[in-house]
Design a protein around this motif. Structure first.
Motif, PDB file in Angstrom:
ATOM      1  N   ALA A 236     -56.711 -19.765  53.925  1.00 37.27           N
ATOM      2  CA  ALA A 236     -56.266 -18.508  54.414  1.00 37.27           C
ATOM      3  C   ALA A 236     -57.187 -18.058  55.296  1.00 37.27           C
ATOM      4  O   ALA A 236     -56.593 -17.389  56.567  1.00 37.27           O
ATOM      5  CB  ALA A 236     -55.821 -17.594  53.291  1.00 37.27           C
ATOM      6  N   SER A 237     -58.387 -17.825  55.320  1.00 36.77           N
ATOM      7  CA  SER A 237     -59.375 -17.396  55.940  1.00 36.77           C
ATOM      8  C   SER A 237     -59.588 -17.961  57.426  1.00 36.77           C
ATOM      9  O   SER A 237     -59.803 -17.137  58.400  1.00 36.77           O
ATOM     10  CB  SER A 237     -60.747 -17.265  55.385  1.00 36.77           C
ATOM     11  OG  SER A 237     -61.127 -18.533  55.247  1.00 36.77           O
ATOM     12  N   ASP A 238     -59.011 -19.106  57.575  1.00 39.02           N
ATOM     13  CA  ASP A 238     -59.222 -19.905  58.859  1.00 39.02           C
ATOM     14  C   ASP A 238     -57.734 -19.887  59.483  1.00 39.02           C
ATOM     15  O   ASP A 238     -57.686 -20.310  60.773  1.00 39.02           O
ATOM     16  CB  ASP A 238     -59.501 -21.420  58.695  1.00 39.02           C
ATOM     17  CG  ASP A 238     -60.897 -21.562  57.949  1.00 39.02           C
ATOM     18  OD1 ASP A 238     -61.643 -20.527  58.406  1.00 39.02           O
ATOM     19  OD2 ASP A 238     -61.201 -22.491  57.132  1.00 39.02           O
ATOM     20  N   LEU A 239     -56.590 -19.367  59.000  1.00 42.37           N
ATOM     21  CA  LEU A 239     -55.397 -19.395  59.491  1.00 42.37           C
ATOM     22  C   LEU A 239     -54.886 -18.067  60.133  1.00 42.37           C
ATOM     23  O   LEU A 239     -54.469 -17.008  58.938  1.00 42.37           O
ATOM     24  CB  LEU A 239     -54.322 -20.169  58.616  1.00 42.37           C
ATOM     25  CG  LEU A 239     -54.745 -21.432  57.996  1.00 42.37           C
ATOM     26  CD1 LEU A 239     -53.753 -21.990  56.929  1.00 42.37           C
ATOM     27  CD2 LEU A 239     -54.675 -22.378  59.427  1.00 42.37           C
ATOM     28  N   GLN A 240     -55.158 -17.575  61.066  1.00 42.96           N
ATOM     29  CA  GLN A 240     -54.777 -16.331  61.537  1.00 42.96           C
ATOM     30  C   GLN A 240     -53.356 -16.000  61.555  1.00 42.96           C
ATOM     31  O   GLN A 240     -52.386 -16.844  61.897  1.00 42.96           O
ATOM     32  CB  GLN A 240     -55.266 -15.918  63.021  1.00 42.96           C
ATOM     33  CG  GLN A 240     -54.848 -14.556  63.779  1.00 42.96           C
ATOM     34  CD  GLN A 240     -55.697 -13.581  63.088  1.00 42.96           C
ATOM     35  OE1 GLN A 240     -56.532 -13.433  62.443  1.00 42.96           O
ATOM     36  NE2 GLN A 240     -54.852 -12.440  62.718  1.00 42.96           N
ATOM     37  N   GLY A 241     -52.916 -14.747  60.815  1.00 50.63           N
ATOM     38  CA  GLY A 241     -51.608 -14.377  60.610  1.00 50.63           C
ATOM     39  C   GLY A 241     -50.735 -15.178  59.854  1.00 50.63           C
ATOM     40  O   GLY A 241     -49.410 -15.004  59.637  1.00 50.63           O
ATOM     41  N   VAL A 242     -51.157 -16.162  59.134  1.00 52.58           N
ATOM     42  CA  VAL A 242     -50.431 -17.067  58.160  1.00 52.58           C
ATOM     43  C   VAL A 242     -50.327 -16.623  56.648  1.00 52.58           C
ATOM     44  O   VAL A 242     -51.397 -16.286  56.187  1.00 52.58           O
ATOM     45  CB  VAL A 242     -50.947 -18.754  58.228  1.00 52.58           C
ATOM     46  CG1 VAL A 242     -50.254 -19.613  57.265  1.00 52.58           C
ATOM     47  CG2 VAL A 242     -50.946 -19.103  59.532  1.00 52.58           C
ATOM     48  N   GLU A 243     -49.335 -16.402  56.089  1.00 52.46           N
ATOM     49  CA  GLU A 243     -48.994 -16.091  54.789  1.00 52.46           C
ATOM     50  C   GLU A 243     -48.001 -16.892  53.979  1.00 52.46           C
ATOM     51  O   GLU A 243     -47.036 -17.680  54.650  1.00 52.46           O
ATOM     52  CB  GLU A 243     -48.638 -14.451  54.669  1.00 52.46           C
ATOM     53  CG  GLU A 243     -49.817 -13.897  55.012  1.00 52.46           C
ATOM     54  CD  GLU A 243     -49.168 -12.339  54.919  1.00 52.46           C
ATOM     55  OE1 GLU A 243     -48.178 -12.020  54.324  1.00 52.46           O
ATOM     56  OE2 GLU A 243     -49.910 -11.284  55.384  1.00 52.46           O
ATOM     57  N   VAL A 244     -48.089 -17.025  52.824  1.00 55.18           N
ATOM     58  CA  VAL A 244     -47.256 -17.699  51.922  1.00 55.18           C
ATOM     59  C   VAL A 244     -46.388 -16.593  51.167  1.00 55.18           C
ATOM     60  O   VAL A 244     -47.097 -15.680  50.331  1.00 55.18           O
ATOM     61  CB  VAL A 244     -47.847 -18.539  51.052  1.00 55.18           C
ATOM     62  CG1 VAL A 244     -46.641 -19.264  49.971  1.00 55.18           C
ATOM     63  CG2 VAL A 244     -48.401 -19.660  51.555  1.00 55.18           C
ATOM     64  N   LYS A 245     -45.125 -16.351  51.132  1.00 60.00           N
ATOM     65  CA  LYS A 245     -44.449 -15.222  50.476  1.00 60.00           C
ATOM     66  C   LYS A 245     -43.242 -15.690  49.511  1.00 60.00           C
ATOM     67  O   LYS A 245     -42.924 -17.145  49.799  1.00 60.00           O
ATOM     68  CB  LYS A 245     -43.499 -14.251  51.716  1.00 60.00           C
ATOM     69  CG  LYS A 245     -42.492 -14.901  52.438  1.00 60.00           C
ATOM     70  CD  LYS A 245     -41.798 -13.951  53.222  1.00 60.00           C
ATOM     71  CE  LYS A 245     -40.633 -14.688  54.012  1.00 60.00           C
ATOM     72  NZ  LYS A 245     -39.937 -13.615  54.744  1.00 60.00           N
TER      73      LYS A 245
END
Length: 941
Positions: A236-245
């Motif tokens: 997550a820290s390396d993926l700007q703007g990426v989330e799992v919802k």
């Protein structure tokens, strides 16, 4: 010293720069004071005001309502799932850096998603298969709208010739649009291979469509696995703007059985948004809506009510605080009139019957010269490739030593030769008719491919052109034809790499040959032609293809069967016949005649629709939520046409099932009476016709109308139509047609049934009353329309409109609306004696068919056989009702290209035994094809 200081001060004060310095110092002090106030005294307040200065309202989707059958069996519902989202909220030095870093991140994200067997959302109407071949997923007005959106035009009419791009936007090809979008999003095609560049473009285009709503993330992958969730959260820290919802997905419990009825959900289009938002202003352009079937028809009922939350976001669109929250609510539940258990049983029985007919027609031969239209086993071998049962793309990566690897090597060797052969033929003067069958098929495909790619402009062709006519007759070479096409400006040379201004015919033609051979490198349709002739020339054996079915997991691993195929103790012919008999290979997979069918069952007393079966179905789970583009494209290419609803859309002649209409017209108009006796001589030869009765060279002798229905006597009904056409002693064709049309209209055959889903338009014959009387001429009806017709015979005159709906309830089960079939019209012209003739004739007709000999319920019915194509088998039809003396159900069925109506009888017999519980479900649905004979004809059809 003091004097010097005073003198210095006086000098400074009297200097012309003094005033300037005073002003500068004063301004500096003012700035310092304000900076102190803003940062020290009011800093926290200002920061808060700045951070929260953007207030947005975010919609919360409501849960979609469920769909049930009439008895409460759940057919469509929602399940918890996980969605990967990407929000464009990074900070970049410039747009070039933004594009580069964003594309890199998307590529990394795709790799993570695909590593665990998941795939990205692809709603783009431009499809690329893994080999890099491009095509559109839409056509017509939808394709026009897609081009409008891609090129950023407000209206379709604004699309124009783009001088910078060098082509007309309104006719842009898939390749042109691909290149435009790749450039638009700065996807580096040297860094990424063609397919990965396409995938990045798909994601970027989805983000582009919602870029005006920066704070709303874009769905990148939906319903992902736990493994994908884990790997994305880990990085997550390396993926700007990426989330799992957490999200929900639409699930269909019995997909193939109900796909044509239920449809599926998907992202709203512009036209759908315009239509729905006019009815409900809560719709937005990112909504998931019903795209087909009941999902679409009942969209406003099923769609849940949206909630909302008011949030504060920063200047990058990042949500920082939730202010207000309003919960969403579930949509209403829809109940169908369909009985799910009956629907599924009838579907399975229909598949069994199709498999039985197919199996009985397969012969151990390479070709078939028989008029009975038997199926040579080599045609079955080829069907495994032709209808993509075997994945030819997967063979390229098969392990060394496998059958796949061996077959693929044979194919690649021949394809190299075939490309050379095609190139040589394109430069040859050999007439088309003098080419081998294989080369004829290949050069025919050359022309077709050029037309499909909009290189050969079919709209420009002059059909009166002598060279064109010679080509159609096979009298000239493909070279002469294509060179003439270039000279006649039928070829769009903008596709070629040349200087249009100075190019001559020779140069253009050489470019055309290069274009063809280049395109054929990755053309699946051309590959299938290569495979076809390898099979027919015994370079690839049937046994090899059967072994590949195991290697690709199409058949369950069976070492014993594989060994027997390898050592030759079991032939491919015997093997495939067995697999079809056991339905391990289905008619839908092979797409050979017959591979489709339909059956509609209704209650004639209430008009309620109990089953509406179309075979084959498809897995609407793979089209719902985010469409599986590869699967959808495969459905479009499938020869069994699984997206087509055979029950409500397929129209054919009704054959002899129409004869009750002719009987009604003859009796009511006085052309015949219940006691009229007509002598069948075998051939109806009035008016110079030679209409043979189906028993010719025999005949039915002297019979009455009820006996004519029983025997399906063509002669009797032709004579009836002739008498209906008499105006005094003068034959008047229009008079006969008018009489037949009048009663066909009374039985509801002039109008659609008003069923909620797409329905074919019926047509009552308007030519040749003699042919029309026996259900031929240009009559054309759907199975659902024939079901309504026979239902009105069963109930003596009430013609119902059809509905798939039963009721709508809210999420708590409270009934909001009920649906009952409306009466379309009431037949009042027919006398009691006429109804008696129709009923008795249909009851007697069943006794003439051995297929019903052990049926315990009393059935009334009429068979029909309709010819559509002399090179293909006839359609097999049946209409009827049971019990004959107190009808509970009315049934209509059509087995397209099913050879003869006797096959339809076998199927109906099985359905009746199931419905009336004469046989157990296990006895009927035993997983094996119904054992049928090979008779191509039956009584009167």
């Amino acid at each position: 010293m003091v004097d010097k200081i005073k003198e210095w001060i006086v000098k400074i004060v009297t200097s012309r720069l003094f005033v300037l310095w005073v002003v500068i110092l004063a301004l500096f002090a003012f700035v310092l004071q304000h900076l102190f106030t803003m940062q020290i005294i009011n800093g926290a307040a200002y920061l808060k005001d700045y951070t929260y200065s953007i207030q947005k309202t975010i919609e919360i989707e409501g849960t979609r309502g469920n769909i049930y059958d009439r008895n409460g069996v759940l057919l469509a519902h929602n399940e918890l799932s996980y969605t990967v989202t990407l929000e464009d909220n990074g900070t970049y030095a410039n747009n070039k850096e933004r594009a580069k870093l964003l594309n890199e991140e998307i590529s990394t994200l795709i790799e993570m998603i695909e590593k665990n067997g998941d795939s990205i959302v692809n709603d783009l109407d431009l499809y690329m298969d893994p080999s890099g071949e491009l095509s559109f997923n839409v056509d017509g007005t939808e394709l026009d709208g897609f081009r409008r959106d891609v090129y950023g035009r407000k209206k379709v009419s604004d699309l124009k010739f783009n001088a910078k791009l060098g082509y007309d936007e309104s006719t842009a090809t898939p390749e042109q649009m691909y290149e435009y979008l790749v450039n638009k999003f700065a996807v580096d095609t040297e860094t990424y291979d063609r397919y990965r560049a396409y995938q990045i473009m798909v994601v970027r285009y989805a983000m582009y469509l919602t870029s005006f709503q920066k704070y709303i993330p874009t769905n990148i992958a939906e319903d992902v696995s736990d493994e994908t969730v884990a790997i994305i959260r880990e990085h997550a820290s390396d993926l700007q703007g990426v989330e799992v919802k957490e999200d929900t997905k639409r699930v269909y419990d019995y997909p193939e059985y109900f796909s044509h009825i239920l449809g599926y959900t998907g992202k709203i289009s512009d036209s759908e948004y315009d239509d729905l938002s006019a009815q409900d202003d809560s719709y937005s352009k990112s909504d998931i809506i019903g795209k087909a079937g009941i999902e679409q028809v009942m969209e406003l009922q099923l769609q849940g009510k949206k909630g909302a939350e008011t949030v504060y976001v920063n200047n990058l669109g990042k949500v920082l605080q939730v202010k207000d929250y309003k919960d969403s609510s579930a949509g209403n539940n829809v109940y169908l009139s369909i009985d799910a258990t009956l629907q599924m049983a009838v579907y399975d029985l229909l598949e069994q019957e199709l498999a039985g007919i197919l199996n009985s027609k397969i012969v151990n031969a390479k070709t078939s010269e028989s008029s009975e239209l038997y199926i040579p086993i080599y045609k079955v071998y080829n069907a495994l490739i032709e209808n993509s049962v075997i994945d030819t793309s997967a063979m390229a990566d098969a392990a060394e030593g496998t059958t796949q690897a061996s077959v693929y090597q044979t194919f690649t060797n021949r394809k190299t030769e075939a490309l050379t052969d095609v190139a040589n033929t394109l430069q040859s003067d050999t007439a088309y008719e003098d080419l081998s069958d294989e080369m004829q098929e290949m050069v025919t495909y050359v022309v077709k491919m050029l037309q499909d790619k909009s290189v050969f402009l079919t709209s420009a062709i002059d059909s009166s052109d002598s060279v064109y006519k010679d080509w159609k007759d096979g009298k000239i070479s493909v070279q002469e034809y294509l060179r003439h096409a270039i000279d006649s400006s039928w070829i769009n040379i903008t596709e070629f790499d040349l200087n249009e201004k100075y190019a001559d015919t020779d140069e253009v033609y050489q470019q055309l040959i290069s274009y063809v051979t280049d395109k054929f490198q990755n053309d699946k349709a051309f590959d299938k032609i290569v495979y076809k002739y390898l099979i027919y020339n015994d370079k690839i054996s049937g046994s090899q293809l059967c072994l590949i079915l195991y290697e690709q997991g199409i058949l369950v691993q069976d070492d014993e069967s594989m060994a027997s195929l390898k050592n030759g103790s079991t032939s491919a012919y015997t093997f495939l016949k067995n697999k079809i008999q056991n339905m391990e290979i289905t008619p839908a997979q092979l797409a050979l005649d017959p591979c489709t069918g339909s059956c509609v069952i209704m209650d004639p007393n209430t008009g309620e629709l109990l089953a509406s079966v179309s075979y084959p179905g498809y897995d609407n789970n793979r089209l719902a939520n985010s469409m599986d583009s590869a699967y959808y494209n495969a459905l479009l290419q499938d020869g069994s046409l699984p997206l087509y609803n055979n029950a409500t859309q397929q129209t054919t002649a009704p054959g002899s099932t129409f004869k009750m209409v002719t009987a009604s017209a003859g009796l009511t108009e006085g052309a015949i009476s219940t006691g009229t006796v007509i002598t069948d001589t075998g051939v109806f030869d009035r008016l110079g016709l030679t209409l043979k009765c189906w028993v010719y060279p025999s005949n039915h002798g002297s019979i009455t109308v009820s006996q004519a229905i029983r025997d399906s006597c063509n002669y009797f009904f032709a004579e009836t139509a002739y008498r209906l056409s008499l105006n005094g002693d003068t034959y008047n064709e229009d008079k006969g047609l008018s009489a037949i049309a009048k009663y066909a209209t009374e039985f509801g055959l002039a109008d659609k049934t008003n069923i909620e889903i797409p329905e074919g338009t019926p047509k009552i014959a308007d030519e040749f009353p003699i042919d029309a009387s026996i259900g031929q001429s240009n009559h054309s009806y759907t199975t659902s329309q024939l079901a309504r017709y026979v239902s009105s015979i069963a109930n003596e005159g009430t013609v119902y409109d059809l509905t798939l709906l039963n009721k709508v309830t809210d999420s708590d089960g409270n009934v909001l609306q009920t649906y009952t079939p409306e009466v379309h019209n009431q037949i009042t012209d027919l006398s009691a004696s006429t109804w008696e003739v129709l009923h008795s004739g249909m009851e007697m007709a069943i006794g003439e068919h051995d297929q019903f000999k052990d049926l315990q319920v009393k059935l009334a019915g009429k068979t029909g056989t309709a010819q559509e194509d002399e090179k293909r088998p006839n359609h097999a039809l049946f209409v009827g009702y049971a019990p004959a003396d107190a009808p509970q159900i009315a049934i209509a069925t059509r087995i397209a290209y099913g050879y003869g109506s006797s096959n339809a009888c076998v199927f109906v017999d099985q359905v009746m035994k199931y419905y009336f519980k004469q046989n157990t479900e296990e006895e009927l649905l035993n997983g094996k094809a119904t054992n049928v004979g090979t008779s191509s004809n039956s009584f009167g059809d």
